[in-house]
Scaffold this motif. Sequence first.
Motif, PDB file in Angstrom:
ATOM      1  N   ARG A 132       1.001  -1.120   0.235  1.00 36.75           N
ATOM      2  CA  ARG A 132       0.128  -0.206  -0.129  1.00 36.75           C
ATOM      3  C   ARG A 132       1.069   1.442   0.417  1.00 36.75           C
ATOM      4  O   ARG A 132       1.813   0.819   0.852  1.00 36.75           O
ATOM      5  CB  ARG A 132      -0.827  -0.443   1.382  1.00 36.75           C
ATOM      6  N   LEU A 133       0.562   2.893  -0.427  1.00 34.36           N
ATOM      7  CA  LEU A 133       1.087   3.427  -0.676  1.00 34.36           C
ATOM      8  C   LEU A 133       0.204   4.318  -0.473  1.00 34.36           C
ATOM      9  O   LEU A 133      -0.595   4.747  -0.585  1.00 34.36           O
ATOM     10  CB  LEU A 133       1.692   4.070  -2.652  1.00 34.36           C
ATOM     11  N   LEU A 134       0.305   5.304   0.479  1.00 34.50           N
ATOM     12  CA  LEU A 134       0.388   6.747   1.162  1.00 34.50           C
ATOM     13  C   LEU A 134       0.469   7.627   0.431  1.00 34.50           C
ATOM     14  O   LEU A 134       1.659   8.115   0.831  1.00 34.50           O
ATOM     15  CB  LEU A 134       0.253   7.027   2.303  1.00 34.50           C
ATOM     16  N   LEU A 135       0.090   8.186  -0.557  1.00 35.21           N
ATOM     17  CA  LEU A 135       0.582   9.641  -0.828  1.00 35.21           C
ATOM     18  C   LEU A 135      -0.060  10.601  -0.890  1.00 35.21           C
ATOM     19  O   LEU A 135      -1.668  11.058  -0.813  1.00 35.21           O
ATOM     20  CB  LEU A 135       0.310   9.387  -2.609  1.00 35.21           C
ATOM     21  N   LEU A 136       0.691  11.258   0.313  1.00 35.36           N
ATOM     22  CA  LEU A 136       0.627  13.032   1.033  1.00 35.36           C
ATOM     23  C   LEU A 136       1.098  14.354   0.946  1.00 35.36           C
ATOM     24  O   LEU A 136       2.384  13.789   0.577  1.00 35.36           O
ATOM     25  CB  LEU A 136       0.480  12.624   2.719  1.00 35.36           C
ATOM     26  N   ARG A 137       0.283  14.853   0.253  1.00 32.73           N
ATOM     27  CA  ARG A 137       0.487  16.492  -0.300  1.00 32.73           C
ATOM     28  C   ARG A 137       1.246  17.180   0.965  1.00 32.73           C
ATOM     29  O   ARG A 137       0.490  17.299   1.861  1.00 32.73           O
ATOM     30  CB  ARG A 137      -0.027  17.370  -0.944  1.00 32.73           C
ATOM     31  N   HIS A 138       1.772  17.657   1.077  1.00 31.01           N
ATOM     32  CA  HIS A 138       2.338  18.851   2.331  1.00 31.01           C
ATOM     33  C   HIS A 138       1.330  19.521   2.694  1.00 31.01           C
ATOM     34  O   HIS A 138       0.077  20.453   1.655  1.00 31.01           O
ATOM     35  CB  HIS A 138       3.519  19.384   2.346  1.00 31.01           C
ATOM     36  N   ALA A 139       0.838  20.011   4.180  1.00 33.44           N
ATOM     37  CA  ALA A 139      -0.131  21.110   4.509  1.00 33.44           C
ATOM     38  C   ALA A 139       0.263  22.229   3.856  1.00 33.44           C
ATOM     39  O   ALA A 139       1.273  22.887   3.481  1.00 33.44           O
ATOM     40  CB  ALA A 139      -0.430  20.760   5.743  1.00 33.44           C
ATOM     41  N   LYS A 140      -0.671  22.658   3.799  1.00 34.05           N
ATOM     42  CA  LYS A 140      -1.267  24.629   3.484  1.00 34.05           C
ATOM     43  C   LYS A 140       0.514  25.494   4.577  1.00 34.05           C
ATOM     44  O   LYS A 140       0.619  25.313   5.553  1.00 34.05           O
ATOM     45  CB  LYS A 140      -2.184  25.124   3.555  1.00 34.05           C
ATOM     46  N   SER A 141       1.429  25.460   3.504  1.00 32.01           N
ATOM     47  CA  SER A 141       2.483  27.248   3.913  1.00 32.01           C
ATOM     48  C   SER A 141       2.048  28.099   3.808  1.00 32.01           C
ATOM     49  O   SER A 141       1.083  28.766   3.135  1.00 32.01           O
ATOM     50  CB  SER A 141       3.765  26.716   2.722  1.00 32.01           C
ATOM     51  N   ASP A 142       2.884  28.445   4.153  1.00 27.64           N
ATOM     52  CA  ASP A 142       2.685  29.962   4.536  1.00 27.64           C
ATOM     53  C   ASP A 142       3.946  31.038   3.696  1.00 27.64           C
ATOM     54  O   ASP A 142       5.035  30.664   3.460  1.00 27.64           O
ATOM     55  CB  ASP A 142       3.331  30.664   6.374  1.00 27.64           C
ATOM     56  N   TRP A 143       3.077  31.756   3.309  1.00 29.39           N
ATOM     57  CA  TRP A 143       3.462  32.197   1.975  1.00 29.39           C
ATOM     58  C   TRP A 143       4.055  34.280   2.085  1.00 29.39           C
ATOM     59  O   TRP A 143       4.423  34.859   1.899  1.00 29.39           O
ATOM     60  CB  TRP A 143       3.083  33.352   0.658  1.00 29.39           C
ATOM     61  N   GLY A 144       3.446  34.347   4.005  1.00 29.36           N
ATOM     62  CA  GLY A 144       3.820  35.586   4.124  1.00 29.36           C
ATOM     63  C   GLY A 144       5.382  36.020   4.252  1.00 29.36           C
ATOM     64  O   GLY A 144       5.391  37.617   4.556  1.00 29.36           O
ATOM     65  N   ASP A 145       6.352  35.954   4.299  1.00 29.92           N
ATOM     66  CA  ASP A 145       7.854  35.985   4.224  1.00 29.92           C
ATOM     67  C   ASP A 145       8.462  36.049   2.913  1.00 29.92           C
ATOM     68  O   ASP A 145       8.607  35.065   2.456  1.00 29.92           O
ATOM     69  CB  ASP A 145       8.343  35.095   5.198  1.00 29.92           C
ATOM     70  N   ALA A 146       8.555  37.240   1.928  1.00 28.50           N
ATOM     71  CA  ALA A 146       8.745  37.224   0.524  1.00 28.50           C
ATOM     72  C   ALA A 146       9.869  36.559   1.067  1.00 28.50           C
ATOM     73  O   ALA A 146      10.835  36.131  -0.442  1.00 28.50           O
ATOM     74  CB  ALA A 146       8.468  38.304  -0.313  1.00 28.50           C
TER      75      ALA A 146
END
Length: 169
Positions: free
Chosen positions: A2-16
């Motif tokens: 079995r393969l569990l493909l998890l995309r990372h959780a939502k990231s912070d774009w606040g620091d350019a």
Amino acid sequence: MRLLLLRHAKSDWGDADLADIDRPLNARGKAAAVTMARYLRDQKLQPSMILCSTSQRTRETLARLLPHLPQEVHIELISDLYWKSEEGYGATIRKHGHRAQTLMVIGHNPATEDTALDLVGTSAPETLADIEEKYPTAALAVIDFDISDWSELGSGTGHLERFVKPRDL
């Protein structure tokens, strides 16, 4: 297997000024990672091995999963999961997955989505269409294979058992 493909959780774009690889999770991402961790625990989707990108957001996603895993798990941080995120993850899975019965990959798009679409041979049509529409952050594809070693992994050989998004839980 079995393969569990998890995309990372939502990231912070606040620091350019932060490099992309160094972006952390935002508050919504932290909550979604814990939601998915609880889902994995409650559904008994326990990986015996985790391959995780070296980015900050994937490592933070992983850190929120670990307290909810009831067993010890082998973890490998693999830079190719970040640096080659424009490619699929098939080669990395074949090389590093070995004989793990349940293997989790925590990575990025488009590679997570592309890998799922490449590996799935059978599924409920609406489940596959859901992935094709969008593979959102912290979403999980569960794909089953009739193989004995990840080196045998091939295109179209998996069955998409389910696709779960945090907002559905």
